[in-house]
Write an enzyme that holds these catalytic residues in place. Structure first.
Site, PDB file in Angstrom:
ATOM      1  N   LEU A   1     -10.216 -20.935  -1.902  1.00 50.59           N
ATOM      2  CA  LEU A   1     -11.319 -21.765  -2.375  1.00 50.59           C
ATOM      3  C   LEU A   1     -11.438 -21.737  -3.894  1.00 50.59           C
ATOM      4  O   LEU A   1     -12.009 -22.637  -4.504  1.00 50.59           O
ATOM      5  CB  LEU A   1     -12.640 -21.274  -1.782  1.00 50.59           C
ATOM      6  CG  LEU A   1     -13.065 -21.822  -0.425  1.00 50.59           C
ATOM      7  CD1 LEU A   1     -14.348 -21.139   0.036  1.00 50.59           C
ATOM      8  CD2 LEU A   1     -13.281 -23.334  -0.500  1.00 50.59           C
ATOM      9  N   GLY A   2     -10.911 -20.693  -4.492  1.00 49.45           N
ATOM     10  CA  GLY A   2     -11.030 -20.567  -5.941  1.00 49.45           C
ATOM     11  C   GLY A   2     -12.383 -20.040  -6.363  1.00 49.45           C
ATOM     12  O   GLY A   2     -12.990 -20.529  -7.320  1.00 49.45           O
ATOM     13  N   ILE A   3     -12.867 -19.032  -5.634  1.00 46.94           N
ATOM     14  CA  ILE A   3     -14.149 -18.418  -5.982  1.00 46.94           C
ATOM     15  C   ILE A   3     -14.026 -16.903  -5.964  1.00 46.94           C
ATOM     16  O   ILE A   3     -13.103 -16.344  -5.367  1.00 46.94           O
ATOM     17  CB  ILE A   3     -15.281 -18.818  -5.008  1.00 46.94           C
ATOM     18  CG1 ILE A   3     -15.008 -18.221  -3.609  1.00 46.94           C
ATOM     19  CG2 ILE A   3     -15.455 -20.329  -4.947  1.00 46.94           C
ATOM     20  CD1 ILE A   3     -16.220 -18.201  -2.700  1.00 46.94           C
TER      21      ILE A   3
ATOM     22  N   ASP B   1       0.153  -7.561   1.318  1.00 44.65           N
ATOM     23  CA  ASP B   1       0.565  -6.171   1.524  1.00 44.65           C
ATOM     24  C   ASP B   1       2.074  -6.028   1.653  1.00 44.65           C
ATOM     25  O   ASP B   1       2.579  -5.347   2.555  1.00 44.65           O
ATOM     26  CB  ASP B   1      -0.126  -5.538   2.733  1.00 44.65           C
ATOM     27  CG  ASP B   1      -0.110  -4.018   2.658  1.00 44.65           C
ATOM     28  OD1 ASP B   1       0.456  -3.472   1.696  1.00 44.65           O
ATOM     29  OD2 ASP B   1      -0.651  -3.370   3.572  1.00 44.65           O
TER      30      ASP B   1
ATOM     31  N   HIS C   1       0.817  -1.214   0.000  1.00 51.16           N
ATOM     32  CA  HIS C   1       0.000   0.000   0.000  1.00 51.16           C
ATOM     33  C   HIS C   1       0.853   1.266   0.000  1.00 51.16           C
ATOM     34  O   HIS C   1       0.345   2.352  -0.291  1.00 51.16           O
ATOM     35  CB  HIS C   1      -1.006   0.003   1.153  1.00 51.16           C
ATOM     36  CG  HIS C   1      -0.450   0.284   2.506  1.00 51.16           C
ATOM     37  ND1 HIS C   1      -0.223  -0.691   3.449  1.00 51.16           N
ATOM     38  CD2 HIS C   1      -0.092   1.452   3.097  1.00 51.16           C
ATOM     39  CE1 HIS C   1       0.242  -0.130   4.550  1.00 51.16           C
ATOM     40  NE2 HIS C   1       0.335   1.164   4.362  1.00 51.16           N
TER      41      HIS C   1
ATOM     42  N   GLY D   1       2.894   6.712   7.639  1.00 50.00           N
ATOM     43  CA  GLY D   1       4.296   6.932   7.297  1.00 50.00           C
ATOM     44  C   GLY D   1       5.198   5.871   7.901  1.00 50.00           C
ATOM     45  O   GLY D   1       6.287   5.619   7.397  1.00 50.00           O
ATOM     46  N   ASN D   2       4.750   5.235   9.003  1.00 51.91           N
ATOM     47  CA  ASN D   2       5.492   4.112   9.579  1.00 51.91           C
ATOM     48  C   ASN D   2       5.384   2.858   8.718  1.00 51.91           C
ATOM     49  O   ASN D   2       6.234   1.961   8.805  1.00 51.91           O
ATOM     50  CB  ASN D   2       4.974   3.754  10.978  1.00 51.91           C
ATOM     51  CG  ASN D   2       5.699   4.465  12.089  1.00 51.91           C
ATOM     52  OD1 ASN D   2       5.092   5.121  12.921  1.00 51.91           O
ATOM     53  ND2 ASN D   2       7.023   4.328  12.123  1.00 51.91           N
ATOM     54  N   SER D   3       4.325   2.782   7.913  1.00 50.55           N
ATOM     55  CA  SER D   3       4.100   1.595   7.101  1.00 50.55           C
ATOM     56  C   SER D   3       5.335   1.236   6.286  1.00 50.55           C
ATOM     57  O   SER D   3       5.913   2.096   5.614  1.00 50.55           O
ATOM     58  CB  SER D   3       2.928   1.819   6.140  1.00 50.55           C
ATOM     59  OG  SER D   3       1.720   1.933   6.844  1.00 50.55           O
TER      60      SER D   3
END
Length: 355
Positions: A269-271, A124, A93, A205-207
């Site tokens: 699950l593939g949905i 992420d 992000h 900003g820490n991300s």
């Protein structure tokens, strides 16, 4: 958030009682040796404080040069130098949809240019690479997530609110948290398992920065701060989450080697699904919109139009609850999926695939 508050209130009372008990016991002694013992304790206290301060200073000097500030065209975040080739790991992000960035290291005010290697929004995480590696660039040391314990002192390093090379302090509050990001404010909407919860302050900003133990090892990448709906969704003090170092290494190593993530370790699950509500407008399950051909659900006979209401023993009411239930599983695991079709409840045994 209410659950966190209630737990905190329940925990305070036993601790307070224990402190009072100790005070009463120590106050009962008239032994003259207590004076010398008290003096020894008083002398030891500042020594212990100085030792801890020295530990903080040492860790900051060791690790902070490996934490960088990342500037996209409109967003700002942090990153951690991953190797001596100029690879930097950060949050997906932070990079968003952009491909080029300005990077500032802790030891210089001169911005360096970098390009995106690959972003993996499902976890992420992302890796960018400096166009030119400056002399003295130091890679961080990543620790063993399995050894992270509640109560460990940790430091969060990054650029909160654009204040580069900032450090906050706290402890590991919990491990093994499964957390779902929002999509507002640039979030990826990812559901991430096994996150490290910390009381160290994590702000915008820490991300993408570093959560570090006192051995100078990065044990996680700060990613989220909890919000308090009662305070207008402002950050809830002392509740932040970091992606564990083990997952960071798994994803970053694949990106650097293959240019993408080839083995996510995330069950699927593939949905394609969406949350549905009942007659009272309460979330009541996940409607299957599309089934991936040859995927786990397809092989188990689940079809578009079915409504999933449980995965194993976990009730499923929303797409988020389904993501969180799957986060606790691994590809290849066999689980029972309860669903309704034309008003009739059915159960299928599903061997989970990989996301």
């Amino acid at each position: 958030m209410d659950a966190f508050r209630h737990r905190a209130l329940r925990l305070v009372a036993p601790v307070a009682a224990l402190v009072c008990s100790l005070a009463l016991v120590s106050g009962c002694s008239d032994d003259s040796s207590s004076d010398s013992g008290s003096a020894t304790a008083q002398a030891a206290a500042p020594m212990a404080a100085n030792d801890l301060q020295d530990d903080y200073t040492k860790v900051i000097k060791e690790v902070l040069p490996s934490v960088v500030q990342i500037q996209a065209s409109s967003d700002l975040g942090s990153g951690v130098v991953y190797d001596d080739k100029g690879h930097i790991v950060t949050n997906a992000h932070v990079v968003g949809d952009e491909k080029t960035f300005q990077v500032t290291t802790a030891n210089s005010e001169t911005a360096l240019t970098a390009k995106l290697v690959y972003a993996y929004p499902e976890q992420d995480l992302a890796v960018i690479k400096l166009d030119k590696v400056p002399d003295g660039l130091k890679a961080a040391t990543f620790g063993d997530s399995s050894k992270v314990e509640v109560g460990q002192i940790v430091l969060a390093m990054g650029s909160p609110l654009g204040l580069s090379s900032s450090v906050t302090q706290g402890i590991v509050s919990a491990t093994g948290r499964t957390v779902t990001e929002g999509r507002t404010g640039g979030g990826t909407g990812a559901t991430i398992a096994n996150m490290v919860q910390t009381s160290a302050a994590i702000n915008p900003g820490n991300s993408g920065g570093a959560l570090v133990n006192l051995d100078g090892q990065v044990i996680g990448i700060p990613t989220l701060a909890a919000t308090d709906p009662d305070m207008g969704d402002s950050a809830a003090p002392g509740i932040g989450f970091a992606i564990p170092a083990s997952m960071v290494k798994t994803v970053a190593d694949q990106i650097i080697k293959n240019g993408k993530v080839t083995d996510s370790g995330r069950a699927a699950l593939g949905i394609t699904g969406r949350t549905v509500v009942d007659d009272d407008y309460k979330a009541a399950g996940v409607a299957v919109v599309e089934v991936k051909s040859g995927g786990a659900a397809d092989k188990a006979g689940i079809e578009a139009g079915d409504i999933i209401t449980a995965l194993g023993d976990t009730d499923i009411t929303t797409i988020t609850s389904l993501s969180e239930a799957l986060a606790a599983e691994s590809p290849g695991d066999k689980v029972s999926v309860t669903y309704t079709r034309d008003g009739a409840e059915k159960t299928a045994d599903v061997t989970l695939g990989e996301q």
